[in-house]
Motif scaffolding. Structure first.
Motif, PDB file in Angstrom:
ATOM      1  N   SER A 130      -5.858   1.247   3.633  1.00 38.20           N
ATOM      2  CA  SER A 130      -5.374  -0.136   3.602  1.00 38.20           C
ATOM      3  C   SER A 130      -6.305  -1.097   4.330  1.00 38.20           C
ATOM      4  O   SER A 130      -6.201  -2.312   4.156  1.00 38.20           O
ATOM      5  CB  SER A 130      -3.972  -0.214   4.216  1.00 38.20           C
ATOM      6  N   CYS A 138       0.823  -1.217   0.000  1.00 34.22           N
ATOM      7  CA  CYS A 138       0.000   0.000   0.000  1.00 34.22           C
ATOM      8  C   CYS A 138       0.855   1.264   0.000  1.00 34.22           C
ATOM      9  O   CYS A 138       0.522   2.258  -0.648  1.00 34.22           O
ATOM     10  CB  CYS A 138      -0.932  -0.005   1.221  1.00 34.22           C
ATOM     11  N   GLN A 139       1.985   1.207   0.708  1.00 35.16           N
ATOM     12  CA  GLN A 139       2.888   2.353   0.720  1.00 35.16           C
ATOM     13  C   GLN A 139       3.517   2.563  -0.654  1.00 35.16           C
ATOM     14  O   GLN A 139       3.707   3.692  -1.094  1.00 35.16           O
ATOM     15  CB  GLN A 139       3.972   2.151   1.782  1.00 35.16           C
ATOM     16  N   THR A 140       3.844   1.460  -1.330  1.00 26.42           N
ATOM     17  CA  THR A 140       4.453   1.572  -2.650  1.00 26.42           C
ATOM     18  C   THR A 140       3.462   2.143  -3.662  1.00 26.42           C
ATOM     19  O   THR A 140       3.808   3.015  -4.475  1.00 26.42           O
ATOM     20  CB  THR A 140       4.948   0.191  -3.121  1.00 26.42           C
ATOM     21  N   ALA A 198      -6.682   6.452  -5.981  1.00 24.70           N
ATOM     22  CA  ALA A 198      -6.098   5.139  -6.261  1.00 24.70           C
ATOM     23  C   ALA A 198      -6.985   4.028  -5.710  1.00 24.70           C
ATOM     24  O   ALA A 198      -7.218   3.006  -6.382  1.00 24.70           O
ATOM     25  CB  ALA A 198      -4.697   5.056  -5.662  1.00 24.70           C
ATOM     26  N   GLU A 212      -8.106  15.516  -0.084  1.00 20.75           N
ATOM     27  CA  GLU A 212      -8.330  15.069  -1.453  1.00 20.75           C
ATOM     28  C   GLU A 212      -9.297  15.997  -2.183  1.00 20.75           C
ATOM     29  O   GLU A 212      -9.131  16.292  -3.364  1.00 20.75           O
ATOM     30  CB  GLU A 212      -8.874  13.641  -1.462  1.00 20.75           C
ATOM     31  N   GLY A 261       0.695   3.842  -2.877  1.00 27.00           N
ATOM     32  CA  GLY A 261       0.188   5.123  -2.396  1.00 27.00           C
ATOM     33  C   GLY A 261      -1.239   5.038  -1.917  1.00 27.00           C
ATOM     34  O   GLY A 261      -2.023   5.983  -2.123  1.00 27.00           O
ATOM     35  N   ILE A 262      -1.598   3.921  -1.242  1.00 28.00           N
ATOM     36  CA  ILE A 262      -2.960   3.718  -0.751  1.00 28.00           C
ATOM     37  C   ILE A 262      -2.968   3.917   0.759  1.00 28.00           C
ATOM     38  O   ILE A 262      -2.194   3.282   1.484  1.00 28.00           O
ATOM     39  CB  ILE A 262      -3.466   2.301  -1.107  1.00 28.00           C
ATOM     40  N   ARG A 263      -3.840   4.821   1.223  1.00 30.60           N
ATOM     41  CA  ARG A 263      -3.972   5.043   2.657  1.00 30.60           C
ATOM     42  C   ARG A 263      -5.132   4.245   3.259  1.00 30.60           C
ATOM     43  O   ARG A 263      -5.152   3.996   4.452  1.00 30.60           O
ATOM     44  CB  ARG A 263      -4.181   6.543   2.930  1.00 30.60           C
ATOM     45  N   HIS A 305      -8.349  13.221   5.452  1.00 28.34           N
ATOM     46  CA  HIS A 305      -7.879  12.803   4.131  1.00 28.34           C
ATOM     47  C   HIS A 305      -8.889  13.163   3.038  1.00 28.34           C
ATOM     48  O   HIS A 305      -8.511  13.576   1.940  1.00 28.34           O
ATOM     49  CB  HIS A 305      -7.608  11.307   4.127  1.00 28.34           C
ATOM     50  N   GLN A 308      -9.325   8.248  -1.500  1.00 21.04           N
ATOM     51  CA  GLN A 308      -8.233   8.363  -2.472  1.00 21.04           C
ATOM     52  C   GLN A 308      -8.681   7.920  -3.854  1.00 21.04           C
ATOM     53  O   GLN A 308      -9.523   7.011  -4.005  1.00 21.04           O
ATOM     54  CB  GLN A 308      -7.046   7.504  -2.032  1.00 21.04           C
TER      55      GLN A 308
END
Length: 541
Positions: free
Chosen positions: A51, A43-45, A104, A319, A47-49, A315, A102
């Motif tokens: 998770s 998720c960090q790679t 993504a 956004e 870009g997902i918060r 968030h 998000q």
């Protein structure tokens, strides 16, 4: 103790491959990495918060398809000789798609729901499928432009479930026309907005977010147990679309399993507990994990001022502000682009206007020249008419004043006139005119006057003799040449007057020639006037 005979190897790394619906990642992990740590790394790679909605799915030869347990080590859940490949999917569907803050996360949910609908796992009516396909095309291709859209551009097989084609006897072109009808009405939607509209429509479907598990009830009848974001559903074996009974999470007091039996305890004391018998014990663990996750998300969404809720709201606001800034930037860029296009169009129109004015000026000049030419042609026609009238008047006057019986007879014995050696020469009488020129006043003196003339001998075959001009004081008086020898034109030469037939033939030939020329010029003038009229009409239009 490690399963499958694995021994502890400190510092040993192993490689795993994680695939999403649009990307593929590869990681080198330590031997003690847990499922939760791998999910956080993925998720960090990406870009997902959000998770908490996602999980890693893999193929287990013993359990079948299974989710990677977050609190256990990865090597304890997979076989060491298997390919370490996981799929990043949404494990828990959001109760409302707007909860995903998000882009993504929303895009991955869109891809997953779209795949389930096309595969037939989520039942969707044909009319809703067409509308969903129009949003899919809008998210992929942008706004509909009739000039660039070509027939066959919309691949219906990639937008509609295969079951829809079997239900209706319609050609792909007919399906494309129906999709294009809705697609043309989504002007101005961005990719995120089109995907959000797609998901809002999809979450109203009966099978959205439902994970089915086969089993039986306590009486042994085959049923399906479905875990959803809002509760648990019981389906008959013959109908897995419409639930036989539903229990929302507030109505459920507790749930758990023992061996193959999964029990749901309800809040109402008068209601009997729901018993679900799974096919094997491991399936009950998966069901319990799924129900626990949905129940947790259901409660967290309704907690006032919770830390997780505040984080999600923060968030969401970020956004939203980011999207507003991007939209303002896009609007500014589109306005500048439109302004540049308008200025270029204005310059082009000014150039076209200058060319049009120049052409109009040339046409006006040509019109004036053609008008002047028309006037000149009309004057020439009038002069030709006047000339023809003058000739006719002269002929009428000559015919009325010169009877044929009064013409002088041909002089006999004209032999041996040419004393210079011309023995067989022929004399030709040439009469200048018997009437005064047109427009002159006749002399006031009555009678005839003769002007001196001479006889010219033509050596070859003709001798011309100029006849005297007779002036008449009275226009109505007959024209009579002199008869006495004293009135001879040349002394010593017999008087000679041409015959009436020869003179009249010459005069008629001359008149016929003038008439032919007049008719030719009249036809030319008529054609010229006709062309001029056409050009004038063209310039007026």
């Amino acid at each position: 103790m490690f399963p499958f005979g694995c021994s502890k190897k400190v510092g040993k790394l192993f490689t795993v491959k994680v695939c999403s619906l649009e990307a593929e990642l590869e990681f080198n992990l330590k031997w003690n990495t847990t499922g939760k740590e791998l999910l956080a790394l993925v998720c960090q790679t990406i870009g997902i918060r959000d998770s908490g909605y996602f999980g890693l799915f893999h193929d287990d030869s013993n359990k079948g398809n299974a989710w990677l347990q977050p609190n256990k080590k990865i090597l304890q859940q997979i076989h060491p000789k298997q390919t370490h490949c996981f799929m990043l999917l949404l494990k828990f569907y959001p109760e409302d798609v707007s909860d995903l803050s998000q882009d993504a996360s929303l895009h991955l949910l869109f891809l997953q729901v779209r795949q389930l609908i096309l595969r037939g796992d989520i039942y969707c009516p044909a009319e809703v499928c067409v509308l969903l396909a129009s949003y899919d095309v809008q998210a992929k291709h942008g706004d509909y432009v009739s000039s660039t859209h070509k027939c066959g551009m919309i691949a219906c097989k990639d937008l509609l479930p295969s079951s829809v084609f079997h239900l209706f006897s319609m050609t792909p072109d007919m399906w494309e026309d129906r999709i294009k009808h809705w697609y043309s009405q989504h002007q101005g939607l961005s990719r995120r907005e089109a995907e959000l509209e797609y998901l809002k429509l999809a979450q109203e479907l009966k099978m959205y977010g439902v994970t089915l598990y086969p089993g039986s009830n306590k009486d042994g009848a085959q049923i399906w147990l479905g875990a959803t974001p809002t509760g648990l559903n019981i389906y008959c074996a013959e109908n897995a679309v419409d639930p036989h009974s539903s229990f929302r999470w507030p109505e459920i007091k507790n749930f758990g399993f023992k061996n193959e039996k999964f029990t749901v305890e309800l809040v109402k004391k008068c209601s009997q507990n729901v018993v679900f018998v799974a096919q094997h014990v491991r399936m009950n663990g998966v069901i319990f994990d799924m129900c626990s996750g949905y129940h947790k998300l259901f409660l967290r969404r309704r907690e006032p001022n919770s830390r997780e809720g505040e984080r999600v709201k923060s968030h969401t606001r970020e956004e939203k502000c980011k999207r507003q800034v991007e939209q303002e930037k896009q609007l500014r860029e589109s306005a500048e682009k439109g302004k540049a296009i308008a200025e270029a169009k204005l310059l082009r129109r000014e150039e076209e206007l200058k060319l049009f004015n120049a052409g109009l000026h040339r046409y006006r000049e040509a019109f004036e020249l053609l008008s002047e030419k028309s006037r000149v042609v009309e004057e020439q026609a009038w002069l030709l008419t006047e000339s023809a009238t003058s000739y006719e008047q002269r002929v009428n006057r000559f015919s009325s004043t010169r009877p044929t019986d009064q013409l002088p007879s041909t002089v006999e014995n004209m032999a041996a006139v040419d004393q210079g050696g011309t023995s067989s020469g022929k004399f030709e009488f040439e009469r200048n005119q018997y009437l005064p020129p047109y427009g002159e006043e006749p002399p006031t003196k009555l009678g005839l006057t003769a002007e001196p003339s001479c006889i010219r001998i033509v050596p070859s075959h003709t001798m011309m003799c100029q006849a005297p001009k007779y002036c008449l004081s009275d226009p109505e008086a007959p024209l009579n040449p002199p008869q006495s020898s004293s009135d001879q034109l040349c002394p010593g030469v017999p008087s000679m007057v041409p015959s009436s037939d020869t003179f009249m033939n010459q005069l008629l030939a001359e008149i016929e020639k003038e008439k032919t020329e007049y008719l030719h010029k009249s036809r030319h003038l008529f054609q010229l006037c006709k062309d001029l009229s056409l050009k004038i009409d063209e310039l007026k239009n």
